[in-house]
Write a protein that holds these residues in place. Structure first.
Motif, short mmCIF file in Angstrom:
data_model
loop_
_atom_site.label_atom_id
_atom_site.label_comp_id
_atom_site.label_asym_id
_atom_site.label_seq_id
_atom_site.Cartn_x
_atom_site.Cartn_y
_atom_site.Cartn_z
N THR A 1 2.16 -7.10 34.25
CA THR A 1 3.44 -6.87 34.30
C THR A 1 4.39 -7.14 35.60
OG1 THR A 1 3.30 -5.06 32.66
CG2 THR A 1 5.40 -5.09 33.68
N THR A 2 3.42 -6.89 36.66
CA THR A 2 4.09 -7.26 37.95
C THR A 2 4.32 -8.59 38.13
OG1 THR A 2 2.71 -5.24 38.89
CG2 THR A 2 3.62 -7.09 40.40
N LEU A 3 3.37 -9.51 37.58
CA LEU A 3 3.52 -10.95 37.70
C LEU A 3 4.54 -11.62 36.66
CD1 LEU A 3 0.02 -12.53 37.91
CD2 LEU A 3 1.42 -11.57 39.69
N ARG A 4 4.75 -10.84 35.49
CA ARG A 4 5.79 -11.33 34.65
C ARG A 4 7.16 -10.96 35.27
NH1 ARG A 4 3.29 -8.02 30.06
NH2 ARG A 4 1.33 -9.39 29.70
N ALA A 5 7.26 -9.87 35.76
CA ALA A 5 8.54 -9.53 36.54
C ALA A 5 8.94 -10.53 37.44
CB ALA A 5 8.69 -7.99 37.08
N ILE A 6 8.00 -10.95 38.38
CA ILE A 6 8.23 -11.90 39.65
C ILE A 6 8.54 -13.16 39.14
CG2 ILE A 6 7.04 -13.10 41.52
CD1 ILE A 6 5.26 -10.69 41.75
N SER A 7 7.89 -13.83 37.94
CA SER A 7 8.37 -15.15 37.38
C SER A 7 9.47 -14.79 36.30
CB SER A 7 6.99 -15.75 36.93
OG SER A 7 6.73 -15.12 35.57
N GLY A 8 10.00 -14.08 36.22
CA GLY A 8 11.25 -13.83 35.40
C GLY A 8 11.09 -13.63 33.76
N LEU A 9 10.01 -13.64 33.54
CA LEU A 9 9.60 -13.53 31.92
C LEU A 9 9.97 -12.24 31.38
CD1 LEU A 9 5.92 -14.99 31.66
CD2 LEU A 9 7.96 -15.99 30.90
N ILE A 10 10.06 -11.26 32.28
CA ILE A 10 10.56 -9.81 31.77
C ILE A 10 11.41 -9.30 32.72
CG2 ILE A 10 9.21 -8.84 30.08
CD1 ILE A 10 7.50 -7.67 32.26
N LYS A 11 12.58 -8.59 32.49
CA LYS A 11 13.58 -8.26 33.52
C LYS A 11 13.22 -7.00 34.07
CE LYS A 11 17.34 -10.65 32.33
NZ LYS A 11 16.60 -12.07 32.57
N ALA A 12 13.47 -7.04 35.47
CA ALA A 12 12.99 -5.89 36.47
C ALA A 12 14.20 -4.87 36.06
CB ALA A 12 12.97 -6.35 37.78
N ARG A 13 14.12 -3.34 35.85
CA ARG A 13 14.99 -2.48 35.91
C ARG A 13 15.42 -2.14 37.31
NH1 ARG A 13 13.07 0.87 30.59
NH2 ARG A 13 12.77 -1.16 29.08
N GLY A 14 14.47 -2.22 38.14
CA GLY A 14 15.02 -1.74 39.39
C GLY A 14 14.15 -2.34 40.40
N GLY A 15 14.44 -2.52 41.70
CA GLY A 15 14.01 -2.96 42.72
C GLY A 15 14.23 -4.47 43.03
N LYS A 16 13.50 -5.14 43.95
CA LYS A 16 13.90 -6.49 44.28
C LYS A 16 12.75 -7.53 44.57
CE LYS A 16 18.02 -7.00 46.59
NZ LYS A 16 18.78 -6.17 45.63
N VAL A 17 12.82 -8.62 44.16
CA VAL A 17 11.86 -9.99 44.44
C VAL A 17 12.47 -10.88 45.37
CG1 VAL A 17 10.32 -11.65 43.35
CG2 VAL A 17 10.83 -9.45 41.97
N ALA B 1 14.27 -21.50 36.57
CA ALA B 1 14.56 -21.36 37.87
C ALA B 1 13.48 -21.05 39.27
CB ALA B 1 16.02 -20.66 38.00
N ILE B 2 12.80 -20.10 38.61
CA ILE B 2 11.88 -19.55 39.59
C ILE B 2 10.76 -20.82 39.83
CG2 ILE B 2 9.93 -18.01 39.88
CD1 ILE B 2 12.07 -15.98 38.64
N VAL B 3 10.33 -21.36 38.80
CA VAL B 3 9.41 -22.34 39.02
C VAL B 3 9.79 -23.60 39.70
CG1 VAL B 3 7.79 -24.11 37.73
CG2 VAL B 3 8.51 -22.08 36.81
N ALA B 4 11.31 -23.88 39.66
CA ALA B 4 11.79 -24.90 40.40
C ALA B 4 11.89 -24.64 41.80
CB ALA B 4 13.19 -24.83 39.95
N ARG B 5 11.83 -23.15 42.32
CA ARG B 5 11.77 -22.88 43.83
C ARG B 5 10.25 -23.11 44.18
NH1 ARG B 5 16.18 -20.89 41.69
NH2 ARG B 5 17.94 -20.31 43.15
#
Ligand SMILES: Nc1ncnc2c1ncn2[C@@H]1O[C@H](COP(=O)(O)OP(=O)(O)O)[C@@H](O)[C@H]1O
Ligand SMILES: [Mg+2]
Lengths: 321, 240
Positions: free
Chosen positions: B47-63, B77-81
């Motif tokens: 779940t942590t990785l999915r949230a970082i790569s944008g596959l699921i939305k974070a409800r709080g916090g920052k990446v 857009a994240i892969v592009a970076r």
């Protein structure tokens, strides 16, 4: 039905008549194939049946009609193949835009909802297109302009093939080859295949899935529009509900070939076209009234669902957990 | 060498429906390092990785990646970076050939010679892939598919790679060669790595820093060497 001759002494199945029916079926089937490709491609990327697809086919025919009216004086100055090409390409572009718009407005907002929602929406969009067309174009049959000169191709023995039929088949084949090139050789085509195999993975490769889905709708709608114009060239009388039956038959063709399988859709279209024409052509021999030709596709549908639900070329898809 | 935070996660909160999977996870990944995230099944690693790569939305916090806030950007857009995620279960494109899979990895790239060179690099890293390059990816073994998933990720020219359980369900001999290559990728190409593993022994052996996740919270945060000698970690995750 063209080319049906009554030969009083060849009671059973004269070869020339059989070949004639086969050819007629091929021409019709190539149009079903063009429509079926759209169903199957959209299913590939979104896993749902776009029931409004047959109405894009209708829209293609009407776009052709109105383009011909609009460009009338110019059309008269062009050689007919150029006029045909201009109408075909413009209608394909316009309907591609319509398809993209339909997806964007009606289906995209439901992307993360249960699939039944979007399926029902598709039926709604279909009705909307049909009745809007009735309002705008009128409910009566309208003649489709004769762009391709009338006449037969000679030198085929006893077979009758019109110039229109040849143009229909050639156009359909060229479009299918072009589609194959796009899907197999271009970057967007590869993204389409990747997305249909695993949308999560394609997103992780940097594919903007929404763009690819729009592209797929555009491509499918363009082919349906071409199908509409070719169909109207063969049977030059069009009306707002003309897409319903060919649409359903093409859907059956896509299921027959294996839904999601592109060569399968083309094959399914040809099979449905040929079977339907043979049943109509031999209705006396078979004892089936020729009006039942429209039922052929649905008998085939029931048979596939009973015996090979994954279709002729489709792989049995295991539900992923 | 100056220590730069390549990836910085602060108080990440993620849920599935009404179930909360992450309750404020924070972690940092220094540029050039291998950081591991270990924990039991269901702890929230994927779940942590999915949230970082944008596959699921974070409800709080920052990446934050490379100093930029990338929270809830779309995956492409994240892969592009230059932040690439090799998901759990490998997710190779089963009907595409090995080579087509690699080309998909390079989807966003325009530099043809660079793409060709990286494909060659992938084949040298995992020679089995070269032998099977015209074969449909789905017909390969789990270990070979994992190799392909890693080589495919390299094709995007990432600066940071997130690997989710590369050892899962793979023959032990192949696990070794895959982990050797993961270390080599980090050393030779300078790619920063965030490695999620259930195999804690293996993960702590190859990494510099580790986080232990338990039911959506970070329980330990230390150097891998220290975690390996930590009695609690030893008892719970390293088999005593
Ligand atoms: N798609 C999902 N829907 C609902 N709950 C999920 C889903 N994926 C994971 N979870 C739940 O979220 C929690 C964390 O799961 P996950 O991140 O996959 O753990 P890990 O990768 O550490 O094994 C678990 O309780 C799991 O049941
Ligand atoms: Mg996991």
């Amino acid at each position: 039905m063209q080319g049906q001759r009554y030969e009083p002494f060849a009671h059973h199945f004269p070869l020339s008549q059989f070949l004639q029916q086969l050819l007629n079926g091929l021409f019709l089937g190539s149009i079903y194939a063009l429509i079926a490709l759209g169903y199957t491609m959209v299913y590939g990327v979104l896993r749902f049946i776009n029931f409004a697809h047959g109405d894009v086919f209708m829209l293609g025919a009407f776009t052709g009609l109105y383009l011909h009216k609009l460009l009338g004086p110019m059309m008269a100055m062009m050689p007919w193949p150029v006029a045909m090409l201009v109408i075909l390409l413009l209608a394909m572009i316009i309907c591609a835009a319509a398809g993209i718009l339909i997806e964007f407005l009606a289906y995209r907002p439901l992307r993360d909802k249960p699939r039944l929602n979007v399926l029902i929406t598709a039926i709604g969009v279909s009705l909307l297109l049909e009745y809007t067309a009735q309002l705008v174009f009128g409910a009566t049959q309208q003649p489709f302009p004769v762009i391709i000169p009338k006449g037969n191709i000679g030198g085929l023995g006893g077979l009758t093939v019109t110039i229109t039929q040849v143009i229909v088949l050639v156009t359909a084949v060229v479009l299918m080859i072009a589609l194959r090139f796009i899907v197999m050789k271009t970057k967007l085509g590869m993204a389409m295949r990747a997305l249909s195999l695993n949308p999560t993975a394609s997103a992780l490769m940097g594919v903007n899935n929404s763009v690819v889905i729009s592209f797929t709708f555009g491509l499918g709608s363009a082919l349906a529009a071409a199908g509409g114009i070719l169909y109207a060239s063969l049977y030059p009388s069009i009306e707002p509900f003309m897409g319903v039956l060919p649409g359903l038959k093409a859907f059956v063709a896509a299921v027959l070939g294996g839904i999601g399988n592109i060569p399968g859709a083309a094959l399914g279209g040809l099979i449905i076209g040929v079977t339907e024409t043979l049943v109509a052509g031999y209705s006396d021999t078979l004892g089936i009234p020729s009006g039942y030709r429209d039922g052929v596709a649905f008998v085939i549908l029931i048979l596939i669902l009973l015996f090979k639900p994954s279709g002729l070329l489709g792989k049995a898809e295991r539900e992923k957990v | 060498m100056e220590v730069v935070n390549m990836l910085e996660i602060e108080n990440l909160e993620v849920g599935y429906g009404t179930i909360k999977a992450l309750h404020g996870v924070s972690l940092r990944v220094n540029q050039g390092s291998i950081v591991t995230l270990i924990g039991a099944n269901g702890a929230g690693k994927s779940t942590t990785l999915r949230a970082i790569s944008g596959l699921i939305k974070a409800r709080g916090g920052k990446v934050r990646y490379d100093g930029e806030d990338i929270t809830n950007l779309p995956p492409h857009a994240i892969v592009a970076r230059g932040l690439c995620h090799v998901p759990e279960g490998r997710m190779v494109f089963a009907n595409l050939t090995v080579e087509e899979n690699l080309r998909m990895g390079a989807y966003l790239r325009k530099d043809k010679p660079g793409v060709a060179a990286d494909m060659e690099f992938g084949y040298e890293m995992f020679p089995r892939l070269r032998e099977r390059r015209h074969q449909a990816a789905g017909t390969m073994s789990g270990g070979e598919q994992q190799m392909l998933a890693i080589a495919r990720a390299i094709m995007s020219k990432p600066r940071c790679l997130m690997l989710d359980e590369p050892s899962l369900g793979i023959a032990p001999i192949l696990v070794r060669s895959i982990f050797e290559q993961i270390v080599a990728i980090n050393k030779a190409r300078g790619i920063t790595i965030l490695l999620v593993e259930q195999n804690a022994n293996l993960a702590l052996a190859v990494s510099h820093h580790g986080y232990v996740l338990e039911t959506g919270k970070v329980l330990f945060d230390d150097t891998s060497a220290a975690l390996r000698t930590n009695p609690q970690v030893r008892a719970a995750y390293l088999g005593g």
